[in-house]
Design a protein around this motif. Structure first.
Motif, short mmCIF file in Angstrom:
data_model
loop_
_atom_site.label_atom_id
_atom_site.label_comp_id
_atom_site.label_asym_id
_atom_site.label_seq_id
_atom_site.Cartn_x
_atom_site.Cartn_y
_atom_site.Cartn_z
N TYR A 256 -1.01 2.60 9.18
CA TYR A 256 -0.42 2.81 10.50
C TYR A 256 -0.84 1.67 11.41
CZ TYR A 256 0.77 5.14 14.92
OH TYR A 256 1.29 5.45 16.15
N GLU A 257 0.15 1.01 12.00
CA GLU A 257 -0.13 -0.14 12.86
C GLU A 257 0.96 -0.29 13.90
OE1 GLU A 257 -1.37 -4.85 12.34
OE2 GLU A 257 -0.30 -3.83 10.73
N LYS A 258 0.56 -0.41 15.16
CA LYS A 258 1.49 -0.64 16.27
C LYS A 258 2.60 0.40 16.30
CE LYS A 258 0.53 -5.60 16.30
NZ LYS A 258 1.07 -6.98 16.11
N GLY A 259 2.21 1.65 16.08
CA GLY A 259 3.16 2.76 16.19
C GLY A 259 4.01 3.01 14.97
N VAL A 260 3.78 2.25 13.91
CA VAL A 260 4.60 2.39 12.70
C VAL A 260 3.73 2.80 11.52
CG1 VAL A 260 6.13 1.22 11.06
CG2 VAL A 260 6.25 0.67 13.51
N MET A 261 4.14 3.86 10.80
CA MET A 261 3.45 4.30 9.59
C MET A 261 4.20 3.76 8.38
SD MET A 261 2.50 8.18 8.26
CE MET A 261 1.26 8.46 9.54
N THR A 262 3.51 2.95 7.58
CA THR A 262 4.12 2.29 6.42
C THR A 262 3.60 2.92 5.13
OG1 THR A 262 4.30 0.20 7.62
CG2 THR A 262 4.42 0.10 5.20
N ASP A 263 4.52 3.24 4.25
CA ASP A 263 4.18 3.80 2.93
C ASP A 263 3.63 2.69 2.05
OD1 ASP A 263 4.18 4.98 0.39
OD2 ASP A 263 6.06 6.05 0.73
N LEU A 264 2.41 2.88 1.53
CA LEU A 264 1.82 1.87 0.66
C LEU A 264 2.29 1.99 -0.78
CD1 LEU A 264 -1.88 1.77 1.92
CD2 LEU A 264 0.07 0.39 2.64
N GLY A 265 3.02 3.04 -1.08
CA GLY A 265 3.53 3.21 -2.43
C GLY A 265 2.46 3.63 -3.42
N THR A 266 2.68 3.31 -4.69
CA THR A 266 1.75 3.68 -5.75
C THR A 266 1.64 2.52 -6.74
OG1 THR A 266 3.42 4.58 -7.26
CG2 THR A 266 2.57 6.07 -5.59
N LEU A 267 0.73 2.65 -7.67
CA LEU A 267 0.70 1.73 -8.79
C LEU A 267 1.98 1.90 -9.59
CD1 LEU A 267 -3.02 2.11 -9.89
CD2 LEU A 267 -1.98 0.14 -8.75
N PRO A 268 2.43 0.88 -10.32
CA PRO A 268 3.73 0.93 -11.02
C PRO A 268 3.87 2.17 -11.90
CG PRO A 268 2.85 -1.28 -11.09
CD PRO A 268 1.78 -0.43 -10.50
N GLY A 269 4.96 2.89 -11.69
CA GLY A 269 5.28 4.03 -12.52
C GLY A 269 4.57 5.31 -12.17
N LEU A 270 3.75 5.29 -11.12
CA LEU A 270 2.97 6.48 -10.77
C LEU A 270 3.56 7.18 -9.54
CD1 LEU A 270 -0.62 5.10 -11.43
CD2 LEU A 270 1.03 6.10 -13.01
N ASN A 271 3.08 8.40 -9.30
CA ASN A 271 3.71 9.25 -8.30
C ASN A 271 2.98 9.34 -6.97
OD1 ASN A 271 5.60 9.97 -10.29
ND2 ASN A 271 4.34 11.67 -10.99
N ASP A 272 1.66 9.39 -7.00
CA ASP A 272 0.89 9.68 -5.81
C ASP A 272 -0.18 8.64 -5.56
OD1 ASP A 272 2.09 12.31 -5.22
OD2 ASP A 272 1.13 12.91 -7.10
N SER A 273 -0.61 8.55 -4.32
CA SER A 273 -1.68 7.63 -3.96
C SER A 273 -2.41 8.14 -2.73
CB SER A 273 -1.15 6.21 -3.71
OG SER A 273 -0.26 6.20 -2.60
N ASN A 274 -3.56 7.56 -2.46
CA ASN A 274 -4.38 7.96 -1.32
C ASN A 274 -5.16 6.74 -0.86
OD1 ASN A 274 -6.00 9.24 0.54
ND2 ASN A 274 -6.64 10.89 -0.83
N ALA A 275 -5.10 6.43 0.43
CA ALA A 275 -5.83 5.28 0.99
C ALA A 275 -7.07 5.78 1.70
CB ALA A 275 -4.95 4.50 1.94
N PHE A 276 -8.24 5.29 1.29
CA PHE A 276 -9.50 5.77 1.83
C PHE A 276 -10.19 4.79 2.78
CE2 PHE A 276 -9.74 8.21 -2.34
CZ PHE A 276 -9.46 9.44 -1.76
N GLY A 277 -10.00 3.48 2.59
CA GLY A 277 -10.75 2.53 3.39
C GLY A 277 -9.97 1.28 3.71
N ILE A 278 -10.35 0.61 4.81
CA ILE A 278 -9.71 -0.64 5.22
C ILE A 278 -10.76 -1.50 5.92
CG2 ILE A 278 -8.90 0.38 7.40
CD1 ILE A 278 -6.45 -1.51 7.20
N ASN A 279 -10.74 -2.81 5.66
CA ASN A 279 -11.63 -3.72 6.37
C ASN A 279 -10.87 -4.46 7.46
OD1 ASN A 279 -10.22 -5.76 5.04
ND2 ASN A 279 -11.89 -6.26 3.63
N ASN A 280 -11.55 -5.34 8.18
CA ASN A 280 -10.91 -6.03 9.30
C ASN A 280 -9.93 -7.10 8.86
OD1 ASN A 280 -12.24 -4.52 11.32
ND2 ASN A 280 -14.06 -5.82 11.16
N ARG A 281 -9.90 -7.42 7.58
CA ARG A 281 -8.91 -8.35 7.03
C ARG A 281 -7.64 -7.63 6.63
NH1 ARG A 281 -12.59 -10.83 2.44
NH2 ARG A 281 -10.66 -11.86 1.83
N GLY A 282 -7.64 -6.31 6.76
CA GLY A 282 -6.47 -5.52 6.41
C GLY A 282 -6.37 -5.16 4.95
N GLN A 283 -7.43 -5.41 4.18
CA GLN A 283 -7.44 -5.01 2.77
C GLN A 283 -7.72 -3.51 2.68
OE1 GLN A 283 -10.58 -7.90 1.79
NE2 GLN A 283 -9.20 -8.71 0.21
#
Length: 345
Positions: A256-283
């Motif tokens: 989520y950035e500047k009012g927009v929520m972006t889907d990060l998708g999944t690894l190829p061929g997979l169904n679900d994902s979960n994002a737990f952490g982010i650093n100041n470089r945006g990784q």
């Protein structure tokens, strides 16, 4: 992956809910062109259980989480330089878990007390300090800490509801809920004091929130205002990551950035994902899985619009990334042990 409702209810507490001494294995892995990471097993407290779980990392590659003691209790732990240190519990308590650590080495988490309830703690200089609860409440937990020493988590109030809370200078502040909600929890805080987490809303679902300047803002979901979401981390640029249900019925990690929520998708061929952490470089780090039984996700690194599988320990079939520092080193978990991906020198 678990059902969306179960996944959302378990976020971060599931990976590290309340439930020294060896570096066991090292293996090289190539996550992306031009990058090279080494994956290390951080071990566990000695005993028959041989289990540990990581929840947070700082810039010194100090990792915190929990492990099972020889007596079968869950204790908060610090993983550093191949040593697993038991941080103990409050006097009379039996279990604890550490959720986050800042660059000053201050650790926060939760521990049971002699009265059997659970309270948030701050651990520094070898001392575990009870951060208390909201007035009239008996339960609290700490999930995040920034470089200013501000701590966020949750606490019960006089009416028995669990609310997102800020612990600062001996005061526990109730952050409230989104309109119509009854319960909430704070999961992350950045150095600007911006807080993220989840709150129930009038419809009963949980939505991700951003709290700043005394206002809690609903971040919505990947389905607009429908479905469920949790915000799990925020960097100093105000970028937020978490998990949300999608129109397809799956759950995906989001940015989520500047009012927009972006889907990060999944690894190829997979169904679900979960994002737990982010650093100041945006990784961004998290996990992605096939939605099958058994639940066997792989850790991922998301950067430059691409999600890369970080692999597992040799012979293992599970991994997840829970936090990433500015060097790009990643704390996470395997089937049995906390693990750390570090940049090859």
């Amino acid at each position: 992956m678990q059902s969306a409702c179960k996944m959302i209810s378990n976020v971060r507490y599931a990976r590290g809910a309340l439930i020294v001494f060896t570096l066991i294995a090292v293996a090289a892995f190539q996550p992306a062109a031009g990058q090279s990471l080494t994956i290390k097993d951080l071990g566990a407290l000695p005993g028959q259980y041989n289990y540990s779980n990581a929840l947070g990392i700082n810039e010194r590659d100090q990792v915190v989480g929990y492990s099972i003691t020889a007596g079968g209790n869950t204790h908060a732990c610090l993983f550093e330089n191949g040593v697993v240190t038991d941080l103990g519990t409050f006097p009379g308590g039996s279990y604890s878990s550490a959720s986050a650590i800042n660059d000053r080495g201050q650790v926060v988490g939760s521990s049971s007390t002699a009265r059997g309830s659970s309270h948030a703690f701050l651990f520094e200089h070898g001392v575990m300090t009870d951060l208390g609860t909201l007035p009239g409440g008996d339960v609290s937990g700490a999930n995040g800490i920034n470089e200013r020493g501000q701590v966020v988590g949750l606490a019960s109030n006089l009416r028995g509801y669990i609310h997102a809370a800020l612990f600062e200078n001996g005061v526990v502040t109730d952050l409230g809920t989104l309109p119509g909600g009854s319960d909430s929890g704070a999961l992350g805080i950045n150095d600007r004091g911006q807080i993220v987490g989840y709150s129930s809303i009038a419809g009963g679902y949980a939505h991700a929130f951003l709290y700043e300047h005394g206002v809690m803002t609903d971040l919505g979901t990947l389905q607009g205002n429908n479905g469920i979401s949790h915000a799990q981390a925020i960097n100093n640029r105000g970028q937020v990551v978490g998990i949300s249900s999608t129109a397809s019925g799956d759950v995906h990690g989001f940015l989520y950035e500047k009012g927009v929520m972006t889907d990060l998708g999944t690894l190829p061929g997979l169904n679900d994902s979960n994002a737990f952490g982010i650093n100041n470089r945006g990784q961004v780090v998290g996990e992605s899985d096939a939605g099958t039984n058994p639940y066997l996700p792989h850790a991922f690194l998301f950067e430059h619009g691409a999600m890369t599988d970080l692999g597992t320990l040799p012979g293992d079939n599970f991994s997840e990334g829970v936090g990433i520092n500015e060097r790009g080193d990643i704390a996470g978990n395997s089937t049995l042990h906390a693990i750390l991906w570090t940049r090859k020198k």
